[in-house]
Design an enzyme around this catalytic site. Structure first.
Site, PDB file in Angstrom:
ATOM      1  N   GLN A   1     -50.508  36.204   8.017  1.00  0.00           N
ATOM      2  CA  GLN A   1     -51.714  36.048   9.015  1.00  0.00           C
ATOM      3  C   GLN A   1     -52.806  37.176   8.524  1.00  0.00           C
ATOM      4  OE1 GLN A   1     -48.545  35.492  10.435  1.00  0.00           O
ATOM      5  NE2 GLN A   1     -49.098  33.013  10.329  1.00  0.00           N
TER       6      GLN A   1
ATOM      7  N   CYS B   1     -49.907  35.757  17.304  1.00  0.00           N
ATOM      8  CA  CYS B   1     -49.005  36.342  15.884  1.00  0.00           C
ATOM      9  C   CYS B   1     -48.451  37.742  16.571  1.00  0.00           C
ATOM     10  CB  CYS B   1     -49.706  36.451  14.886  1.00  0.00           C
ATOM     11  SG  CYS B   1     -49.031  37.350  13.493  1.00  0.00           S
TER      12      CYS B   1
END
Length: 267
Positions: free
Chosen positions: A46, A73
């Site tokens: 990410q 996230c």
């Protein structure tokens, strides 16, 4: 034009942080995809872009390596929190994401925890393609679904070693039941406070770890009556702790580590 970055990981879940506070945000889907390329870019599970925010220390925007956006996230949130707490000399920080306000704390021993918010358990919020019980999906293996700001589908198996994640992960990710695709988890329960987890991440593939996936897997196990409210989650890349009382926010805790920092010459 150059772009500064810091790369970190949490139990093997690697992420890149780009701090653009006080500056414009140059990240688009195409830029995120180029930066996420492990051969021609930096490579990450990410990307977290840190931006100015009026009601929190910073706003954080997340991207997958395929250039798709995501709302949350857990690993990168904790990495940003660690960075901002060190910068401010504090032991807590509040960040804003599309998931809402996230309270992060540095625990004794150095672990960083984040309240990931309440899981969404109704079919519309996951989302699923039609009305159904999210505790028992009509897919072989009868998985559990929830949303932690992104969709999660959890299978409980007797022997994780026989599961071909690379084969089954993409099949479930793109199943028509999930109009926005889904993260896929395969869980072996070791005991009521310990699980082994393997992950196929939406937009990323097999992951060494994932904070939100750990949360989604534990939520599914608690809803099934298989787990207690505090669970150690052993991923391919390491272990984190997840706590959920069945009604409030899900608390994710674990260490984060800096891997490298630098600049990208062209992006």
């Amino acid at each position: 034009m150059t772009l500064s970055f810091v790369k970190m990981h949490a139990h093997g879940d690697d992420f890149v942080i780009i701090d653009r506070r006080g500056q414009t945000d140059p990240i688009t889907s195409a830029v995120a995809r180029r930066l996420g390329d492990r051969n021609r870019g930096i490579g990450f599970n990410q990307l977290a872009v840190v931006l100015d925010c009026e009601d929190a220390a910073a706003r954080v925007v997340f991207w997958n390596p395929d250039g798709s956006p995501l709302d949350t996230c857990g690993s990168a949130t904790r990495g940003v929190a660690d960075t901002l707490m060190r910068e401010a000399g504090s032991s807590s920080v509040v960040l804003r994401s599309n998931r809402g306000l996230l309270t992060c704390v540095r625990e004794e021993g150095g672990a960083i925890s984040v309240d990931m918010g309440k899981p969404s358990l109704d079919w519309q919020s996951v989302p699923l393609a039609e009305a159904m019980d999210t505790l028992n999906l009509p897919i072989a293996g009868s998985p559990v679904a929830c949303s932690m700001g992104n969709p999660h589908c959890t299978f409980f198996v007797d022997d994780l070693s026989v599961i071909d994640v690379a084969e089954w992960g993409p099949r479930i990710e793109t199943d028509p039941l999930f109009p926005k695709k889904t993260n896929v988890h395969f869980v072996q329960v070791i005991d009521r406070s310990h699980i082994r987890l393997r992950i196929w991440e939406r937009g990323g593939g097999i992951a060494q770890g994932s904070g939100s996936c750990c949360c989604g897997a534990v939520v599914g196990g608690i809803r099934r009556g298989l787990l207690d409210e505090r669970v150690q989650v052993q991923c391919d890349g390491g272990t984190v702790s997840v706590q959920w009382d069945g009604s409030g926010g899900v608390i994710l805790s674990g260490r984060v580590e800096t891997v490298l920092q630098g600049t990208v010459a062209q992006y």
